[in-house]
Design a protein around this motif. Structure first.
Motif, PDB file in Angstrom:
ATOM      1  N   UNK A  84       0.808  -1.210   0.000  1.00  0.00           N
ATOM      2  CA  UNK A  84       0.000   0.000   0.000  1.00  0.00           C
ATOM      3  C   UNK A  84       0.843   1.262   0.000  1.00  0.00           C
ATOM      4  N   UNK A  85       0.220   2.368   0.321  1.00  0.00           N
ATOM      5  CA  UNK A  85       0.905   3.658   0.308  1.00  0.00           C
ATOM      6  C   UNK A  85       1.572   3.951   1.648  1.00  0.00           C
TER       7      UNK A  85
ATOM      8  N   UNK B  44       1.212  -9.435   1.633  1.00  0.00           N
ATOM      9  CA  UNK B  44       0.213  -8.415   1.344  1.00  0.00           C
ATOM     10  C   UNK B  44       0.274  -7.342   2.432  1.00  0.00           C
ATOM     11  N   UNK B  45       0.592  -6.118   2.046  1.00  0.00           N
ATOM     12  CA  UNK B  45       0.739  -5.015   2.997  1.00  0.00           C
ATOM     13  C   UNK B  45      -0.263  -3.918   2.674  1.00  0.00           C
ATOM     14  N   UNK B  46      -0.944  -3.416   3.696  1.00  0.00           N
ATOM     15  CA  UNK B  46      -1.883  -2.318   3.512  1.00  0.00           C
ATOM     16  C   UNK B  46      -1.178  -0.967   3.519  1.00  0.00           C
ATOM     17  N   UNK B  47      -1.953   0.097   3.681  1.00  0.00           N
ATOM     18  CA  UNK B  47      -1.395   1.448   3.744  1.00  0.00           C
ATOM     19  C   UNK B  47      -0.813   1.717   5.133  1.00  0.00           C
ATOM     20  N   UNK B  48       0.222   2.579   5.156  1.00  0.00           N
ATOM     21  CA  UNK B  48       0.801   3.047   6.428  1.00  0.00           C
ATOM     22  C   UNK B  48       1.293   1.914   7.319  1.00  0.00           C
ATOM     23  N   UNK B  49       1.813   0.878   6.708  1.00  0.00           N
ATOM     24  CA  UNK B  49       2.364  -0.253   7.458  1.00  0.00           C
ATOM     25  C   UNK B  49       3.814   0.044   7.826  1.00  0.00           C
ATOM     26  N   UNK B  50       4.205  -0.345   9.027  1.00  0.00           N
ATOM     27  CA  UNK B  50       5.596  -0.179   9.473  1.00  0.00           C
ATOM     28  C   UNK B  50       6.181  -1.542   9.806  1.00  0.00           C
ATOM     29  N   UNK B  51       7.261  -1.916   9.105  1.00  0.00           N
ATOM     30  CA  UNK B  51       7.992  -3.148   9.387  1.00  0.00           C
ATOM     31  C   UNK B  51       9.404  -2.746   9.773  1.00  0.00           C
ATOM     32  N   UNK B  52       9.738  -2.880  11.038  1.00  0.00           N
ATOM     33  CA  UNK B  52      10.986  -2.363  11.570  1.00  0.00           C
ATOM     34  C   UNK B  52      12.205  -3.180  11.189  1.00  0.00           C
ATOM     35  N   UNK B  53      13.361  -2.652  11.587  1.00  0.00           N
ATOM     36  CA  UNK B  53      14.648  -3.272  11.288  1.00  0.00           C
ATOM     37  C   UNK B  53      14.719  -4.679  11.874  1.00  0.00           C
ATOM     38  N   UNK B  54      15.138  -5.629  11.045  1.00  0.00           N
ATOM     39  CA  UNK B  54      15.329  -6.991  11.510  1.00  0.00           C
ATOM     40  C   UNK B  54      14.066  -7.817  11.646  1.00  0.00           C
TER      41      UNK B  54
ATOM     42  N   UNK C 255      -0.377 -11.568   5.796  1.00  0.00           N
ATOM     43  CA  UNK C 255      -1.132 -10.333   5.546  1.00  0.00           C
ATOM     44  C   UNK C 255      -0.940  -9.366   6.713  1.00  0.00           C
ATOM     45  N   UNK C 256      -0.521  -8.146   6.394  1.00  0.00           N
ATOM     46  CA  UNK C 256      -0.353  -7.085   7.387  1.00  0.00           C
ATOM     47  C   UNK C 256      -1.205  -5.909   6.923  1.00  0.00           C
ATOM     48  N   UNK C 257      -2.260  -5.627   7.661  1.00  0.00           N
ATOM     49  CA  UNK C 257      -3.253  -4.661   7.194  1.00  0.00           C
ATOM     50  C   UNK C 257      -2.873  -3.219   7.542  1.00  0.00           C
ATOM     51  N   UNK C 258      -3.638  -2.284   7.025  1.00  0.00           N
ATOM     52  CA  UNK C 258      -3.322  -0.856   7.105  1.00  0.00           C
ATOM     53  C   UNK C 258      -3.123  -0.388   8.548  1.00  0.00           C
ATOM     54  N   UNK C 259      -2.058   0.385   8.749  1.00  0.00           N
ATOM     55  CA  UNK C 259      -1.782   0.973  10.047  1.00  0.00           C
ATOM     56  C   UNK C 259      -1.103   0.051  11.039  1.00  0.00           C
ATOM     57  N   UNK C 260      -0.864  -1.195  10.668  1.00  0.00           N
ATOM     58  CA  UNK C 260      -0.212  -2.140  11.580  1.00  0.00           C
ATOM     59  C   UNK C 260       1.279  -1.844  11.664  1.00  0.00           C
TER      60      UNK C 260
END
Length: 304
Positions: A194-195, A210-220, A239-244
């Motif tokens: 997503x965006x 599958x990633x939604x909008x405003x997803x944050x996947x941190x280092x490591x 699946x990681x949805x929006x804002x997660x």
């Protein structure tokens, strides 16, 4: 990511999942599946019960494991792939050198021109390297699909080749962590992104992510969509949805879902097939719901 303390015994076809902690003199019986740690001991999830089709895959892989010809053929293939991939970082600088000397004449141009040309040429060479890794993904593997594949089969060869080739471009990939370019790379390799996403984690099977909008996947963080169990590679979509948000070093195992605005704290592991409900905060290995204090909650609201 497993830790086995001295005296540990792991029986045949026992499975230790990611981040399993085996205490001193621990014993894991046959077919038992463990993961994570609770109060210093791994958690027994269940006993392995294979379907007839899965049992046939496991038996075939185990038989080939005992084959001398299969062993030598597979390791010879890995050695050849390493010989190809290992020099890639050095080759990038060699290409940069020849590119710079092709357009820079020390007699006609000064040092200032060299300082200008060097990063530009290196950038172009790195773009070429990324293009090669993207092309290799589609040529070697094509599109990842959910399913099971045994060790030493055609899929295993292609899977290993892709990971070894990807290791050769780790430096340029890490330089893009957290930038919009990382989202472009994910999409180019087949992921649905997503965006406005922050991406700095590990992924192999892009088509299953599958990633939604405003997803944050941190280092490591680990968002790979595979597990290896009893010599069988098992793929499932994540699946990681929006804002997660996934804080650094957390895991979203294959088949898991992190719903909108949910948060995984540092070093948290969501198990296969689990769902983190919308807006909840989970922590631990394996993960469980927690209730942040008022101070932590206000800090998280400030950060988001």
């Amino acid at each position: 990511h497993c830790i086995l303390l001295p005296g540990t015994a792991v029986a045949e076809r026992s499975v230790l999942g990611s981040c399993t902690l085996a205490p001193h003199r621990a014993y894991f019986p046959p077919l038992a599946i463990h993961s994570g740690s609770t109060r210093g001991r791994s958690l027994h999830l269940r006993d392995h019960k294979a379907t007839p089709a899965m049992q046939a895959l496991e038996d075939q892989a185990m038989q080939e494991l005992d084959s001398v010809s299969v062993w030598w053929r597979f390791n010879a293939f890995l050695a050849c792939m390493v010989l190809i991939a290992k020099p890639i970082p050095e080759a990038i600088w060699v290409l940069t050198y020849f590119g710079v000397t092709w357009i820079w004449d020390p007699e006609a141009h000064g040092i200032s021109a060299l300082l200008l040309f060097l990063p530009l040429v290196h950038f172009v060479v790195c773009l070429g390297e990324l293009s090669v890794t993207i092309a290799a993904k589609w040529l070697v593997m094509g599109r990842f699909t959910a399913g099971d594949s045994r060790f030493f089969g055609h899929y295993h060869y292609r899977w290993m080749a892709l990971m070894i080739l990807g290791a050769g471009s780790e430096e340029i990939t890490k330089a893009m962590y957290g930038t919009a370019f990382m989202a472009w790379l994910y999409r180019a390799k087949g992921a649905r992104v997503g965006r406005n996403c922050y991406l700095a984690g590990l992924v192999v099977e892009y088509d299953l992510l599958h990633l939604g909008d405003n997803v944050c996947i941190g280092q490591g963080c680990d968002t790979t969509c595979h597990t290896v169990e009893n010599m069988v590679i098992k793929l499932a979509p994540t699946r990681i949805e929006s804002g997660a948000s996934m804080c650094p070093k957390s895991f979203a195992m294959p088949g898991s879902t992190i719903e909108a605005d949910a948060v995984l704290l540092e070093h948290t592991q969501v198990l296969k097939g689990e769902t983190v409900p919308s807006g909840e905060v989970w922590v631990g290995m394996p993960a469980a719901k927690c209730q942040p204090t008022a101070t932590c909650a206000s800090t998280m609201r400030t950060l988001t």
